[in-house]
Write a protein that holds these residues in place. Structure first.
Motif: not given
Lengths: 334, 334
Positions: A292-301, A307-313, A322-325
């Motif tokens: 999972f964490f080495h998956h290039s599309q997952v990493k990109k997304r 930023p939105g995760i960090k800010s709590g947005k 979403e990432l898992f899907d």
């Protein structure tokens, strides 16, 4: 990522089975690699050596930094090799812990032992981020066994999580402690004491002998408060001075006795059976995380979302979904 | 598995935002559920309440069994509600640990507080096997915040792993300890002491007052040996008697002071930002594990493989790969 040169599967297997140290080290490096191609290769190597593994006594050693683990392993190890044993020492580095100790920092550790041909010392790499460290140590242990080592010591610092991992791969678990002042910061948690098969008070030398004896009595009393182990083994409390090499023979005798009893009552094997099931589960977790964490599309997304995760947005759990899907949908395309 | 009756998403969100305890409890039960349909629903509820979360001071409390956590929370909590705060208390149960303590066993705990309308007490369920316990506690915390609670206490027993999880979701981390004999078995590991923002010596009453003062000095000295925290906060050592309600006001004053300072220097927010990223990662792990280990084809195949895994006939890592591939191939068919 730069791909290192690798051997063919058969060369790893043959080299390990012949006891070739160089190949053994390369095989351990291979299993420690997080490159998907290395992982596939490592799995084949492991499958090849597995029938030749399992013949060692597996001993876990823990204790907080300063308790004298290096000196203990150095001098205890010396006794073992002089008795004709082939000794492998593996160190688990509790990465991602704030106070990781210095297992790997000190290159002059175990100098005599590391230059001894009958011993093999291998630290785990620092900073392996995605779980898996313990799984890799297990594979290193099996490789060492296939290479002919009949005693494997697995060392960890006494700061928590890694003890559970080590307990999950050894036959005998040994906790080193000190007598006297500062015990509250010595900080061995009750859970670790409960999982140990022997509690050794180290540095029982010079003016410290009496304090060590007293501590031995106290711990022996305290251990009586714990429920009996299902294997019928009563955890032993012993004193030793690793630096003066006193009390070390007795520790080996105790471990030998443990092995005899546990072989006879079947617990050695039933414990290993349970450990193999845990190994399966751990490795599944490792595969999931690393793919999972080495998956290039997952990493990109993930980069886009951070930023939105960090800010709590964004809600972390919605974005996790979403990432898992995304991962599941594109699993073949990476 | 029997599916429990659920509310529509909006009813959960509205009920929680209105501070309806019954709905809050049902919402927490929902997020704790491992049923895939419940998880989907829980994600929507969390997304709806997220903008209304974050307004509490989040306090983690740990200490080994016997240190007096229940009495502390009971009487500390009473002070808070009498000052006009709305208090939520969540307990993390360190499942899968051998010595889990008895957070949840004792139903008479915190009797006065649990009958107080200004407080809400919620233990986590025991035995939640697949990680995720901490992630669920985080969601319970956010739900409590959205329901209007402005102080959230998260309690855990001091046996290791769960402290790291709690540290990863609170603003302030408080360690309860005892003075005097038996400290070596009190067993608080160094890593936990390092992560605490305050170390409280409880049971500083009666003939124990002097010992508590001495312990306070010793710990204060010991804490100086740790590296300074990046947020500029120097961990405080205090004594209290939870049962006699002494020293509790001072602890709240200290936490208030901490919040002021950390709000001004920006650390409160930057710490929470980091925690949100960890939350994402944890939830991904949770999703992976729960979807994998609940997958019917995977479960069936795993049953078939287990005897060979146990006996050592099969390589756990090869079979882990087989199961993982099976999961990826059939992800939509479960």
């Amino acid at each position: 990522m730069k791909k290192k040169s690798r051997l063919p599967v058969e060369d790893y297997i043959d080299g390990v089975l012949k006891g070739d140290r160089m190949v053994l080290s390369r095989a351990i490096t291979l299993v420690e690699s997080s490159l998907p191609s290395d992982q596939m290769l490592a799995e084949k190597v492991m499958e090849g050596i597995l029938p030749y593994s399992g013949k060692s006594i597996r001993i876990g050693i823990t204790g907080v930094p300063g308790v004298g683990k290096s000196t203990f392993i150095e001098n205890f190890g010396k006794i073992l090799v002089e008795r004709g044993h082939q000794l492998a020492v593996l160190a688990i580095d509790p990465s991602s812990q704030k106070s990781g100790g210095s297992i790997l920092g000190d290159k002059t550790r175990m100098e005599a032992l590391s230059s001894d041909k009958r011993a093999y010392i291998r630290p785990s790499p620092a900073g392996a981020a995605l779980g898996g460290v313990s799984a890799r140590t297990r594979e290193a242990m099996l490789l060492c066994e296939a290479a002919g080592f009949d005693v494997v010591l697995i060392e960890t610092v006494g700061v928590g999580q890694s003890e559970t991992a080590v307990k999950g791969m050894v036959d005998f678990f040994l906790l080193l402690m000190l007598a006297g002042a500062g015990d509250e910061l010595q900080g061995i948690k009750k859970g670790i004491i409960e999982m140990c098969d022997a509690l050794i008070i180290n540095k029982a030398d010079g003016s410290n002998v009496e304090a060590a004896k007293r501590a031995k009595r106290e711990y022996a009393n305290a251990l009586h408060l714990f429920p009996a182990k299902e294997n019928g083994w009563i955890p032993q409390v012993k004193t030793c001075s690793a630096i003066e090499k006193s009390g070390l023979e007795e520790i080996w005798t105790m471990i030998d006795d443990f092995r005899d009893k546990m072989t006879k009552n079947g617990f050695l094997e039933s414990n290993r059976q349970e450990q193999r099931v845990n190994w399966l589960q751990e490795h599944i977790r490792y595969l999931m995380e690393s793919s999972f964490f080495h998956h290039s599309q997952v990493k990109k997304r993930m980069e886009e979302l951070l930023p939105g995760i960090k800010s709590g947005k964004f809600s972390a759990i919605a974005k996790a979904r979403e990432l898992f899907d995304l991962f599941l949908k594109n699993r073949g395309n990476d």
